[in-house]
Design an enzyme around this catalytic site. Sequence first.
Site, PDB file in Angstrom:
ATOM      1  N   HIS A 281      -4.664  -5.297  -3.236  1.00 43.20           N
ATOM      2  CA  HIS A 281      -4.247  -4.073  -3.922  1.00 43.20           C
ATOM      3  C   HIS A 281      -3.208  -4.389  -5.000  1.00 43.20           C
ATOM      4  O   HIS A 281      -2.094  -4.803  -4.675  1.00 43.20           O
ATOM      5  CB  HIS A 281      -3.668  -3.125  -2.864  1.00 43.20           C
ATOM      6  CG  HIS A 281      -3.246  -1.795  -3.367  1.00 43.20           C
ATOM      7  ND1 HIS A 281      -1.955  -1.339  -3.276  1.00 43.20           N
ATOM      8  CD2 HIS A 281      -3.951  -0.800  -3.965  1.00 43.20           C
ATOM      9  CE1 HIS A 281      -1.869  -0.122  -3.764  1.00 43.20           C
ATOM     10  NE2 HIS A 281      -3.066   0.237  -4.203  1.00 43.20           N
ATOM     11  N   ARG A 282      -3.592  -4.251  -6.272  1.00 39.38           N
ATOM     12  CA  ARG A 282      -2.744  -4.590  -7.433  1.00 39.38           C
ATOM     13  C   ARG A 282      -2.361  -6.073  -7.390  1.00 39.38           C
ATOM     14  O   ARG A 282      -1.275  -6.468  -7.815  1.00 39.38           O
ATOM     15  CB  ARG A 282      -1.488  -3.708  -7.479  1.00 39.38           C
ATOM     16  CG  ARG A 282      -1.795  -2.217  -7.300  1.00 39.38           C
ATOM     17  CD  ARG A 282      -0.555  -1.345  -7.344  1.00 39.38           C
ATOM     18  NE  ARG A 282      -0.842   0.000  -6.832  1.00 39.38           N
ATOM     19  CZ  ARG A 282       0.039   0.956  -6.683  1.00 39.38           C
ATOM     20  NH1 ARG A 282       1.297   0.764  -7.038  1.00 39.38           N
ATOM     21  NH2 ARG A 282      -0.299   2.141  -6.197  1.00 39.38           N
TER      22      ARG A 282
ATOM     23  N   ASP B 169      -1.698  -4.734   0.285  1.00 39.30           N
ATOM     24  CA  ASP B 169      -0.718  -5.494  -0.514  1.00 39.30           C
ATOM     25  C   ASP B 169      -0.516  -6.889   0.091  1.00 39.30           C
ATOM     26  O   ASP B 169       0.117  -7.745  -0.529  1.00 39.30           O
ATOM     27  CB  ASP B 169       0.637  -4.772  -0.530  1.00 39.30           C
ATOM     28  CG  ASP B 169       0.542  -3.357  -1.103  1.00 39.30           C
ATOM     29  OD1 ASP B 169      -0.424  -3.078  -1.843  1.00 39.30           O
ATOM     30  OD2 ASP B 169       1.444  -2.541  -0.816  1.00 39.30           O
TER      31      ASP B 169
HETATM   32  O1  G3P Z   1      -7.803   2.123  -5.698  1.00 41.32           O
HETATM   33  C1  G3P Z   1      -7.541   2.350  -4.354  1.00 41.32           C
HETATM   34  C2  G3P Z   1      -6.140   2.721  -4.303  1.00 41.32           C
HETATM   35  O2  G3P Z   1      -5.505   1.733  -5.022  1.00 41.32           O
HETATM   36  C3  G3P Z   1      -5.925   4.059  -4.943  1.00 41.32           C
HETATM   37  O3  G3P Z   1      -4.631   4.332  -5.020  1.00 41.32           O
HETATM   38  O4  G3P Z   1      -2.799   4.909  -6.453  1.00 41.32           O
HETATM   39  O5  G3P Z   1      -2.919   2.618  -5.493  1.00 41.32           O
HETATM   40  O6  G3P Z   1      -4.449   3.274  -7.335  1.00 41.32           O
HETATM   41  P1  G3P Z   1      -3.655   3.744  -6.137  1.00 41.32           P
HETATM   42 CA    CA Z   2      -5.991   1.490  -7.490  1.00 42.16          CA
END
Ligand code: G3P
Ligand code: CA
Length: 292
Positions: free
Chosen positions: A39-40, A270
């Site tokens: 995630h990111r 994460d």
């Molecule tokens: O893309 C899945 C999740 O990342 C959505 O939430 O706000 O972290 O982009 P967000």
């Molecule tokens: Ca996202």
Amino acid sequence: MRNSLIISFCLLALFFASCQGRGAAPAFVFTGDFVTIAHRGASGHAPEHTMSAYDLAVSSGADYIEIDLQMTKDGELIALHDLEVDRTTNGSGRASLMTLKEIKALDAGSWFNKQNPQSAEPSYEDLEIPTLEEIFQRYGTTVNYYIETKSTGMENKLINLLREYSIIGSDSKVILQSFYSKSLKKIHRLAPGIPLIQLYRYKEQAKMTTRELRSLEKYAAGIGANFDMVDEEYIKKAHSHGLAVHLFTVNTDKAIQRAVEMGADGVFTDYPEKVKRKNLLSKGGLKFKQPE
Ligand code: G3P
Ligand code: CA
């Protein structure tokens, strides 16, 4: 008599319309294992959406690196979660009102060192916000991408870049996701071979109806849902419509275990190394088969 003829005609029309809808679905048949989506990037360990976070994600064995997209004033796609640069850089203001040159002058790493002294690294200072193209230049087709359109209007540019770097067409190399069905439907028209994940916000997700799932089947391969709002029944229902379920954002060992037990198909996390440590049956990416 005339009325009953009209009613019969309408019922027949409705029947054929619904058959047509079903004929178009599902867009994909899901046949994958549990996947780890960084995630990111590995954003628990390094500043989100920087090359350092993506490098760590790749070295931790994540199946996909997740990238949120914003578009600059001069039409460049950049990896950034928020509309504004304030939270994750030393700058201020909307990214869409800034040129790429202005974006590139920002420090996208020092904030992380200040907020996370236990994970701080001198090398994180002065990290840049990467463009999507720079990310493709760095990793090419050696990794899998899970890219989110954070607004509509960036689809053509995104698809062109994916084509230019030969990421479209490589098996399972890219999944695209969005909270905006309009964006996903446009992508589906432009490049129907790409698996798409419809994201749901907390409240929308609770109201998921069979009708909505049927409409999703026509363009999506799955759902990206909030972990806190999901149970076994929800996941089973999505699966019965041929839709995979990926949960966000799942960061503790307990939550990862729960996601597995509920039957989810993967998690956004994460801390990708925590999921990989579990040695779940992951073969490095989802497999999507086009319908026969
Ligand atoms: O893309 C899945 C999740 O990342 C959505 O939430 O706000 O972290 O982009 P967000
Ligand atoms: Ca996202």
